[in-house]
Write a protein that holds these residues in place. Structure first.
Motif: not given
Length: 242
Positions: A64, A67-68, A71
């Motif tokens: 999870r 996703a925060e 890149e």
């Protein structure tokens, strides 16, 4: 040039000091930890800091977290951890099952958390970047499962250095001695023990978080691009107090 920095355990103590340093340099800093309160407090003080709650011993939580995150991560500081024995209730049963749980807790908090985090971010680490593990003087002393976990961290870091080296990414360990002004001892450090830790140093003083910040900043800098797989002891020349 601004960099993106991830500091695990960035809400208090050494992690907070490290995060505040990089933020002051104009870097974009993401801090993580299990307690949202301290993280939010740090993030509220700088527009360059963003807080994300994460338990780094949990693979699902790390999924999870990805996703925060941006890149690319230029600097990863694996600071989350601590001596979980200090959280155990006194007088707990000394049976084998309890011993196993306590031993595994330190391994999870200090070694496995760093290993999982580094593996999760492996593909996002920027070429020419840095990984810095926060170890401990306990790795070189008789310090139970906590010391074993930190010794394992230093050994495992050699693999990280070898695997990431071809991409120009360095991986090193900063190993603090006694550092005052942190939550490490949970306010349980006696005056006698503190005096013994200070007297064991050559400098005659306790370390402070800024001492560790300086070492981390150096290892993440352009001046340290040919330093990898090393342990940098920041302990005032401390000798064993055992």
């Amino acid at each position: 040039m601004s960099r993106t920095v991830l500091v695990t355990g960035g809400g208090t103590g050494i992690g907070r000091a490290v995060a505040e340093y990089f933020a002051a340099q104009g870097d974009t800093v993401v801090i993580t930890g299990r307690r949202s309160g301290p993280l939010k407090e740090v993030a509220a003080q700088s527009a360059n800091v963003r807080a994300v709650t994460c338990d780094h011993t949990d693979p699902d939580a790390l999924g999870r977290l990805l996703a925060e995150l941006p890149e690319h991560i230029d600097v990863l500081i694996n600071n989350a951890g601590g001596n979980t024995d200090l959280d155990a209730e006194s007088g707990s049963e000394a049976d084998l099952m309890s011993y196993a749980r306590a031993f595994r807790a330190n391994l999870e908090a200090n070694l496995i958390s760093a290993a999982l985090t580094t593996k999760a971010l492996e593909s996002r680490l920027s070429a020419g970047g840095s990984v810095v593990q926060i170890g401990s003087i306990a790795a070189d002393q008789a310090s139970g499962s906590y010391g074993a976990a930190k010794a394992g961290l230093a050994n495992w870091n050699l693999n990280v250095a070898a695997e990431l080296g071809p991409r120009g990414i360095t991986a090193n360990v900063v190993s603090p001695g006694y550092i005052a002004d942190t939550e490490f001892f949970r306010d349980r450090l006696s005056d006698e023990r503190r005096s013994a830790l200070v007297e064991a140093t050559a400098t005659g003083r306790a370390g402070v978080p800024s001492d560790i910040v300086g070492a981390v900043a150096f290892l993440a800098s352009s001046a340290a691009r040919h330093i990898t797989g090393q342990v940098l002891n920041v302990n005032g020349g401390a000798r064993s107090t055992r």
